[in-house]
Design a protein around this motif. Structure first.
Motif, PDB file in Angstrom:
ATOM      1  N   VAL A 297      52.833 -19.855  37.422  1.00  0.00           N
ATOM      2  CA  VAL A 297      52.432 -18.609  36.763  1.00  0.00           C
ATOM      3  C   VAL A 297      53.461 -18.249  35.705  1.00  0.00           C
ATOM      4  N   ARG A 298      53.016 -18.117  34.468  1.00  0.00           N
ATOM      5  CA  ARG A 298      53.911 -17.815  33.344  1.00  0.00           C
ATOM      6  C   ARG A 298      53.753 -16.384  32.844  1.00  0.00           C
ATOM      7  N   ASP A 299      52.598 -15.789  33.073  1.00  0.00           N
ATOM      8  CA  ASP A 299      52.352 -14.423  32.602  1.00  0.00           C
ATOM      9  C   ASP A 299      52.799 -13.444  33.683  1.00  0.00           C
ATOM     10  N   VAL A 300      54.049 -13.010  33.601  1.00  0.00           N
ATOM     11  CA  VAL A 300      54.631 -12.084  34.578  1.00  0.00           C
ATOM     12  C   VAL A 300      54.987 -10.793  33.848  1.00  0.00           C
ATOM     13  N   ARG A 301      54.459  -9.684  34.336  1.00  0.00           N
ATOM     14  CA  ARG A 301      54.637  -8.406  33.657  1.00  0.00           C
ATOM     15  C   ARG A 301      55.252  -7.376  34.608  1.00  0.00           C
ATOM     16  N   PHE A 302      55.967  -6.429  34.010  1.00  0.00           N
ATOM     17  CA  PHE A 302      56.581  -5.339  34.760  1.00  0.00           C
ATOM     18  C   PHE A 302      56.210  -4.015  34.112  1.00  0.00           C
ATOM     19  N   LEU A 303      55.873  -3.035  34.936  1.00  0.00           N
ATOM     20  CA  LEU A 303      55.672  -1.690  34.429  1.00  0.00           C
ATOM     21  C   LEU A 303      57.017  -0.989  34.331  1.00  0.00           C
ATOM     22  N   ASP A 304      57.112  -0.060  33.420  1.00  0.00           N
ATOM     23  CA  ASP A 304      58.313   0.748  33.271  1.00  0.00           C
ATOM     24  C   ASP A 304      58.036   2.170  33.736  1.00  0.00           C
ATOM     25  N   GLY A 305      59.062   2.811  34.258  1.00  0.00           N
ATOM     26  CA  GLY A 305      58.942   4.214  34.628  1.00  0.00           C
ATOM     27  C   GLY A 305      58.618   4.481  36.077  1.00  0.00           C
ATOM     28  N   TYR A 306      58.506   3.430  36.885  1.00  0.00           N
ATOM     29  CA  TYR A 306      58.204   3.611  38.303  1.00  0.00           C
ATOM     30  C   TYR A 306      59.407   3.172  39.118  1.00  0.00           C
ATOM     31  N   ARG A 307      59.879   4.067  39.968  1.00  0.00           N
ATOM     32  CA  ARG A 307      61.133   3.900  40.685  1.00  0.00           C
ATOM     33  C   ARG A 307      60.893   3.266  42.046  1.00  0.00           C
ATOM     34  N   ASP A 308      61.625   2.216  42.322  1.00  0.00           N
ATOM     35  CA  ASP A 308      61.558   1.553  43.621  1.00  0.00           C
ATOM     36  C   ASP A 308      61.839   2.573  44.722  1.00  0.00           C
ATOM     37  N   GLY A 309      60.963   2.640  45.704  1.00  0.00           N
ATOM     38  CA  GLY A 309      61.110   3.572  46.809  1.00  0.00           C
ATOM     39  C   GLY A 309      60.407   4.897  46.593  1.00  0.00           C
ATOM     40  N   TRP A 310      59.874   5.122  45.384  1.00  0.00           N
ATOM     41  CA  TRP A 310      59.249   6.401  45.048  1.00  0.00           C
ATOM     42  C   TRP A 310      57.837   6.226  44.501  1.00  0.00           C
ATOM     43  N   VAL A 311      57.209   5.091  44.740  1.00  0.00           N
ATOM     44  CA  VAL A 311      55.898   4.826  44.155  1.00  0.00           C
ATOM     45  C   VAL A 311      54.824   5.665  44.845  1.00  0.00           C
ATOM     46  N   GLU A 312      53.972   6.279  44.045  1.00  0.00           N
ATOM     47  CA  GLU A 312      52.814   7.021  44.525  1.00  0.00           C
ATOM     48  C   GLU A 312      51.590   6.551  43.747  1.00  0.00           C
TER      49      GLU A 312
END
Length: 253
Positions: free
Chosen positions: A80-95
């Motif tokens: 898998v080459r298409d790996v994306r990350f969202l910005d602005g979401y804090r580990d441990g605080w996802v809702e």
């Protein structure tokens, strides 16, 4: 009810969504490897950078970048080459907020997957570690993004992307999984992928034996032949296969 997914040969694109780096590798690396081998274009989306997943002596200021690098290297192990990350979401605080749903809808409409794999929004009490609150939240937001949001042309038209009907959702770490995937041929790639997560699992000498034990247990649960290894999922059909995506969304009711 043992619902069956569409055959892989009918799938061109798949999207995998996870809360943290390494989540999808634990639950579905072997399956993603099989999809890649079958010619499916797979995109992996991480909601957070996993900056709270570290040993107490870790340099937290560097961890987000390290974990992103680790995930990209891990994903390459199974193709898998298409790996994306969202910005602005804090580990441990996802809702499962509307902002998160909107961001996942954006990726769905960009990738246009017939199949989406995500974490279960239902808590698994027999294996509570699999039901981290971030996992539950990311799964809930992804399911909501798949239906009804992504296929509703009136939901977030400001994204400037055409609506898209996801055909099926695969849930990993579900308390009642119904569908096994034989990963015997892609198991080694799964092990190597998790070794790439050096901040998390790369140092664990028992890693391969642990993964083999889990995969053997799943294979036995579903009566696969002796010696086979497997991952398991709950299959949720969303839309029947269609020739055109230019149909209106299903009624809300």
């Amino acid at each position: 009810m043992n619902l069956q997914p569409q055959p892989d040969e009918r799938i061109q694109r798949a999207l995998v969504v996870s809360a943290h780096p390494d989540d999808a590798d634990f639950g579905a690396a072997g399956t993603m490897g099989r999809w890649v081998n079958a010619g499916i274009e797979v995109t992996l989306l991480c909601v957070t950078h996993g900056e709270q997943g570290a040993r107490p002596d870790a340099d937290v200021s560097r961890l987000a970048g390290e974990r992103e690098r680790e995930q990209r290297e891990a994903s390459a192990e199974y193709g898998v080459r298409d790996v994306r990350f969202l910005d602005g979401y804090r580990d441990g605080w996802v809702e499962p907020s509307f902002d998160l749903q909107r961001d996942i809808v954006r990726v769905i409409r960009e990738v246009r997957p017939q199949r989406v794999l995500c974490q279960s929004p239902e808590r698994w009490y027999d294996r509570l570690q699999a039901s981290h609150p971030d996992h539950l939240a990311a799964g809930e937001a992804t399911v909501r993004a798949c239906y009804p949001a992504a296929e509703n042309p009136f939901a977030w038209p400001d994204l400037g992307l055409d609506f898209w009907h996801v055909g099926e959702v695969w849930l990993m770490a579900h308390p009642t999984s119904t569908h096994p995937v034989d990963i015997t041929e892609t198991f080694e790639a799964k092990v190597e992928a998790l070794r790439r997560h050096s901040s998390q699992t790369g140092h664990r000498e028992e890693l391969e034996s642990l993964l083999r034990s889990w995969s053997t247990g799943i294979a036995e649960q579903f009566d696969l032949p002796q010696g086979r290894l497997a991952e398991a999922f709950r299959i949720v059909p969303v839309n029947a296969p269609r020739e055109s995506q230019d149909e209106p969304p299903h009624e809300d009711g």
